[in-house]
Design an enzyme around this catalytic site. Structure first.
Site, PDB file in Angstrom:
ATOM      1  N   ARG A 138      67.498  14.567  46.068  1.00 22.49           N
ATOM      2  CA  ARG A 138      67.813  14.396  44.693  1.00 22.49           C
ATOM      3  C   ARG A 138      66.572  15.014  43.933  1.00 22.49           C
ATOM      4  O   ARG A 138      67.004  15.447  42.714  1.00 22.49           O
ATOM      5  CB  ARG A 138      68.005  12.967  44.240  1.00 22.49           C
ATOM      6  CG  ARG A 138      68.593  12.692  42.982  1.00 22.49           C
ATOM      7  CD  ARG A 138      68.749  11.306  42.219  1.00 22.49           C
ATOM      8  NE  ARG A 138      68.340  10.112  43.333  1.00 22.49           N
ATOM      9  CZ  ARG A 138      67.876   9.077  43.163  1.00 22.49           C
ATOM     10  NH1 ARG A 138      67.841   8.862  41.861  1.00 22.49           N
ATOM     11  NH2 ARG A 138      67.753   8.169  44.057  1.00 22.49           N
ATOM     12  N   HIS A 148      22.912  42.540  54.310  1.00 18.43           N
ATOM     13  CA  HIS A 148      24.168  41.802  53.719  1.00 18.43           C
ATOM     14  C   HIS A 148      25.258  41.492  54.777  1.00 18.43           C
ATOM     15  O   HIS A 148      26.049  41.092  54.636  1.00 18.43           O
ATOM     16  CB  HIS A 148      24.216  42.238  52.535  1.00 18.43           C
ATOM     17  CG  HIS A 148      23.560  41.950  51.264  1.00 18.43           C
ATOM     18  ND1 HIS A 148      22.187  42.030  51.448  1.00 18.43           N
ATOM     19  CD2 HIS A 148      23.640  41.460  50.232  1.00 18.43           C
ATOM     20  CE1 HIS A 148      21.693  41.555  50.513  1.00 18.43           C
ATOM     21  NE2 HIS A 148      22.447  41.362  49.542  1.00 18.43           N
ATOM     22  N   TYR A 177      18.116  46.303  37.239  1.00 15.85           N
ATOM     23  CA  TYR A 177      18.484  45.632  38.492  1.00 15.85           C
ATOM     24  C   TYR A 177      19.373  46.440  39.298  1.00 15.85           C
ATOM     25  O   TYR A 177      20.495  46.793  39.157  1.00 15.85           O
ATOM     26  CB  TYR A 177      19.104  44.224  37.966  1.00 15.85           C
ATOM     27  CG  TYR A 177      19.644  43.597  39.198  1.00 15.85           C
ATOM     28  CD1 TYR A 177      18.824  42.752  39.957  1.00 15.85           C
ATOM     29  CD2 TYR A 177      20.872  43.562  39.536  1.00 15.85           C
ATOM     30  CE1 TYR A 177      19.163  41.872  41.161  1.00 15.85           C
ATOM     31  CE2 TYR A 177      21.471  42.686  40.504  1.00 15.85           C
ATOM     32  CZ  TYR A 177      20.566  42.165  41.358  1.00 15.85           C
ATOM     33  OH  TYR A 177      20.922  41.380  42.319  1.00 15.85           O
ATOM     34  N   GLU A 229      20.959  32.325  42.799  1.00 17.82           N
ATOM     35  CA  GLU A 229      22.551  32.117  42.870  1.00 17.82           C
ATOM     36  C   GLU A 229      22.806  30.660  42.999  1.00 17.82           C
ATOM     37  O   GLU A 229      23.206  30.320  44.201  1.00 17.82           O
ATOM     38  CB  GLU A 229      22.970  33.056  44.002  1.00 17.82           C
ATOM     39  CG  GLU A 229      22.977  34.406  43.734  1.00 17.82           C
ATOM     40  CD  GLU A 229      22.997  35.178  44.954  1.00 17.82           C
ATOM     41  OE1 GLU A 229      23.646  34.915  45.923  1.00 17.82           O
ATOM     42  OE2 GLU A 229      22.818  36.302  44.886  1.00 17.82           O
ATOM     43  N   ASN A 287      29.633  44.538  45.839  1.00 16.94           N
ATOM     44  CA  ASN A 287      29.488  43.411  44.934  1.00 16.94           C
ATOM     45  C   ASN A 287      30.873  43.443  44.079  1.00 16.94           C
ATOM     46  O   ASN A 287      31.415  44.107  43.344  1.00 16.94           O
ATOM     47  CB  ASN A 287      28.728  43.811  43.764  1.00 16.94           C
ATOM     48  CG  ASN A 287      28.002  42.756  42.982  1.00 16.94           C
ATOM     49  OD1 ASN A 287      27.504  42.763  41.882  1.00 16.94           O
ATOM     50  ND2 ASN A 287      28.216  41.329  43.437  1.00 16.94           N
ATOM     51  N   PHE A 321      31.049  38.713  38.828  1.00 16.96           N
ATOM     52  CA  PHE A 321      31.238  38.567  40.259  1.00 16.96           C
ATOM     53  C   PHE A 321      31.472  37.013  40.760  1.00 16.96           C
ATOM     54  O   PHE A 321      32.008  36.890  41.879  1.00 16.96           O
ATOM     55  CB  PHE A 321      30.066  39.130  40.915  1.00 16.96           C
ATOM     56  CG  PHE A 321      28.651  38.348  40.468  1.00 16.96           C
ATOM     57  CD1 PHE A 321      28.409  36.942  40.584  1.00 16.96           C
ATOM     58  CD2 PHE A 321      27.790  38.915  39.678  1.00 16.96           C
ATOM     59  CE1 PHE A 321      27.371  36.382  40.321  1.00 16.96           C
ATOM     60  CE2 PHE A 321      26.736  38.458  39.264  1.00 16.96           C
ATOM     61  CZ  PHE A 321      26.511  37.277  39.326  1.00 16.96           C
ATOM     62  N   TYR A 350      65.107  10.456  47.226  1.00 12.32           N
ATOM     63  CA  TYR A 350      64.518  11.507  46.542  1.00 12.32           C
ATOM     64  C   TYR A 350      64.260  12.914  47.160  1.00 12.32           C
ATOM     65  O   TYR A 350      64.080  14.001  46.481  1.00 12.32           O
ATOM     66  CB  TYR A 350      62.797  10.906  46.248  1.00 12.32           C
ATOM     67  CG  TYR A 350      62.912   9.597  45.382  1.00 12.32           C
ATOM     68  CD1 TYR A 350      64.161   8.937  44.857  1.00 12.32           C
ATOM     69  CD2 TYR A 350      61.659   9.004  45.059  1.00 12.32           C
ATOM     70  CE1 TYR A 350      64.028   7.832  44.038  1.00 12.32           C
ATOM     71  CE2 TYR A 350      61.619   7.816  44.267  1.00 12.32           C
ATOM     72  CZ  TYR A 350      62.956   7.262  43.858  1.00 12.32           C
ATOM     73  OH  TYR A 350      62.764   6.101  42.914  1.00 12.32           O
TER      74      TYR A 350
END
Length: 660
Positions: free
Chosen positions: A398, A194, A164, A529, A307, A444, A395
């Site tokens: 404190r 990409h 791959y 994905e 990647n 990834f 508060y």
């Protein structure tokens, strides 16, 4: 022969110059002439002589005088822009923002190096690399690992094994086998396709961090990149050649593909690139100006570059470091507000926190004691209300150890995750040289840093939420016994009225930004994905939340110092007086209304540069040394249960009363 890179209407032109005595006007005309020569219609001009233009540096955008000689005005291979009269700026020219011009004058090429091995980088190291304080070298061990993993890839290519991303397509195309003669083209196509991000580009500091972190990941030796290519990337980093990287487009699995692709695109000589020498320009010209050549990608190298979770993690490093800085200083700002509001230190008693022994809570209570202990640092303000009839504080005063404490513990938790992440291999497939094989996995996936940064945003926001409520007490005369909105002649003057509104607005924005992005997932890449982290947005919004927190605390710091003015001539403790003096060195008291935004900005800068912490820290650490037995030392950089042994510090003596 000197040469200049000139931008004219969207095109970059290399213009050689035979003599340095030529003028800026000559350079502009020659650039326009070359531009016209390349256009079928001469660019719409009849002749060069009719074109009116101005010439300015890309570096800093300074205008140049037409009559000055080039040898007196420009450096060899400097980048300039010819702006033609009547034109709007070309859409593909991306100058640095005017407010960012200081990056040019501020940047100095570093002399020191950080050696990366993929295993020992700290969040602070990465911040320093982002600031341009260091160059990068690989350790010998890292170089050996990179070589070994590359040998595995070359053997796969030689044997034409189907693996791959090396000999196949990507994502949905994982089963498509690519011919050997197209394996290099496969990697270039991957980077180009990409590079599909949108939005503003990362500022140079963040681009440097992203690049340094990707180098660190590749240095681990599980990516299959060649040492030659990795060294080219390192040379570009050391020259501060930074590609144009849009901040939006990653879903955080499979890694930060879009931003890392833009990073890789610049190194193959495409897209835009920035350097202190050139400003923004075409990547090929920026590389050339620094004596660098575009990278020629070999099999698997495009995938190795793009990647990983480095976008999430690099921004996460900045978020963690800034969160740590503001959390420390929030204790100091709150202590100052407590003094102004005439609160008690009884709530910070050692025994109270010993029976609920969270490390962050114990440390915050200790810091309050170290700053407010009247026996150690006499406070005239505290003494003035020692025998008042109030029984306990609100508060927001404190409960600071409990509220601020969990923020500190959260930061420590997130820092541990981010530190692991920045020293991890997050590629796919992974190359295991010792086994001589590649294995596909899911390192990834950005869920770890995404979840952690969502958690960080939620926690750090609380510093602003409680700070804004303390501001309400400072500005409200029925709660503070001070003039309304901390100003004299109320009505004529509005004082801190709208500054408090700004704080409230920022806190409200944070409430929306704190919605976790990592609870969302959208299936992508044709359902291959099918679960993603959305970590890129988790990182970016965490930084936005932290910025808002810094600004809110800056406003509280100003308000608390203004409150001190109305308690004079009484003085607070020595460390807090020094904090007051620091603020007054950049912001004067409000005697009447004035333009307030610059004062907020000045206070914000003090917090960003950690000046408030630098002033108070010596007193905090001196107090620590004096209140912890020598046989049980504490590291000043870590929380410790040893804080439980610290002596009690009693401030004002409000009567104790149980909650109703």
């Amino acid at each position: 022969m000197p040469k200049y890179t000139v931008h004219v209407r969207g095109e970059w032109l290399a213009v050689p110059c035979k003599t340095g005595t030529n003028t800026v006007r000559w350079l502009g005309k020659e650039a326009v002439r070359r531009y016209m020569k390349n256009k079928p219609d001469n660019g719409g001009f009849a002749s060069v002589e009719e074109v009116k233009f101005c010439v300015r540096r890309c570096k800093g955008l300074g205008l140049l005088d037409h009559d000055d000689t080039l040898e007196d005005t420009l450096e060899d291979n400097e980048f300039v822009e010819v702006v033609i009269e009547g034109d709007v700026m070309s859409s593909d020219f991306i100058p640095s923002k005017l407010e960012g011009v200081h990056l040019y004058s501020k940047y100095q090429e570093p002399e020191k190096y950080i050696y990366l091995d993929g295993n020992s980088l700290t969040t602070k190291d990465l911040i320093d690399l982002g600031k341009g304080l260091y160059k990068i070298k690989l350790t010998h061990e890292a170089e050996a690992k990179v070589r070994q993993s590359r040998e595995v890839i070359e053997r796969i290519v030689e044997e034409q094994t189907v693996v791959y991303g090396i000999t196949t397509g990507f994502g949905k195309f994982a089963r498509t086998v690519i011919p050997t003669n197209k394996l290099k083209e496969l990697q270039v196509n991957l980077v180009r396709s990409h590079s599909a991000g949108v939005g503003k580009p990362l500022i140079p500091e963040r681009a440097r961090m992203l690049l340094a972190l990707r180098i660190n990941g590749l240095a681990k030796g599980y990516s299959g990149i060649s040492l030659e290519t990795l060294q080219q990337v390192i040379e570009a980093f050391n020259a501060s050649c930074l590609p144009y990287i849009p901040e939006q487009g990653t879903v955080g699995a499979s890694g930060d593909l879009a931003p890392l692709s833009h990073l890789a695109l610049g190194f193959i000589g495409e897209g835009k690139m920035w350097s202190p020498k050139s400003g923004w320009a075409d990547a090929k010209y920026v590389l050339q100006a620094h004596g660098l050549k575009p990278i020629t990608l070999k099999p698997k190298e495009g995938l190795a570059l793009i990647n990983g979770t480095q976008m999430i993690s690099s921004l996460g490093c900045e978020a963690v470091e800034r969160a740590s800085a503001i959390a420390r200083q929030a204790d100091i700002v709150a202590a100052l507000s407590l003094e102004v509001l005439k609160g008690t230190t009884k709530a910070f008693d050692t025994d109270i926190h010993a029976v609920r022994a969270h490390r962050g809570q114990i440390e915050v209570a200790f810091r309050f004691r170290s700053l407010l202990d009247s026996d150690h640092h006499p406070s005239e303000i505290a003494e003035s209300h020692r025998f008042c009839d109030r029984v306990q504080d609100a508060y927001t005063l404190r409960c600071c150890p409990q509220v601020h404490g969990v923020v500190n513990d959260t930061i420590a938790f997130v820092k541990d995750i981010i530190t692991t992440e920045i020293n991890s291999a997050t590629d796919n497939p992974m190359v295991f040289a010792e086994r001589g094989e590649t294995i596909s996995g899911g390192n990834f996936h950005g869920e770890y840093p995404a979840k952690a940064l969502d958690y960080l945003a939620i926690a750090v926001h609380e510093l602003a939420a409680i700070s804004e409520r303390r501001m309400e007490r400072l500005c409200n005369p029925s709660l503070s016994e001070l003039p309304a909105f901390l100003v004299t002649e109320g009505g004529l003057n509005s004082g801190f009225m709208i500054a408090h509104c700004t704080a409230a607005a920022l806190v409200s924005e944070n409430k929306a930004l704190c919605h976790p992005s990592s609870v969302d997932s959208l299936s992508t890449s044709a359902a291959t994905e099918d679960h993603v982290s959305m970590g890129g947005w988790a990182a970016r919004k965490a930084l936005k939340v932290i910025e808002h927190v810094e600004q809110v605390l800056a406003i509280e710091l100003l308000a608390a110092c203004q409150g001190i003015e109305f308690l004079r001539p009484l003085r607070t403790t020595t460390p807090l007086e020094n904090v007051y003096d620091l603020v007054r060195s950049v912001v004067r008291p409000w005697l009447k209304d004035r333009f307030m935004a610059p004062d907020i900005e000045a206070a914000h800068k003090l917090l960003m540069e950690q000046k408030v912490w630098e002033v108070a820290e010596p007193y905090i650490e001196k107090y620590r040394r004096e209140h912890i037995p020598e046989s049980r030392p504490i590291s000043p950089t870590a929380f410790s249960l040893d804080s439980l042994t610290m002596n009690k510090c009693v401030g004002t003596d409000h009567n104790d009363q149980d909650e109703l």
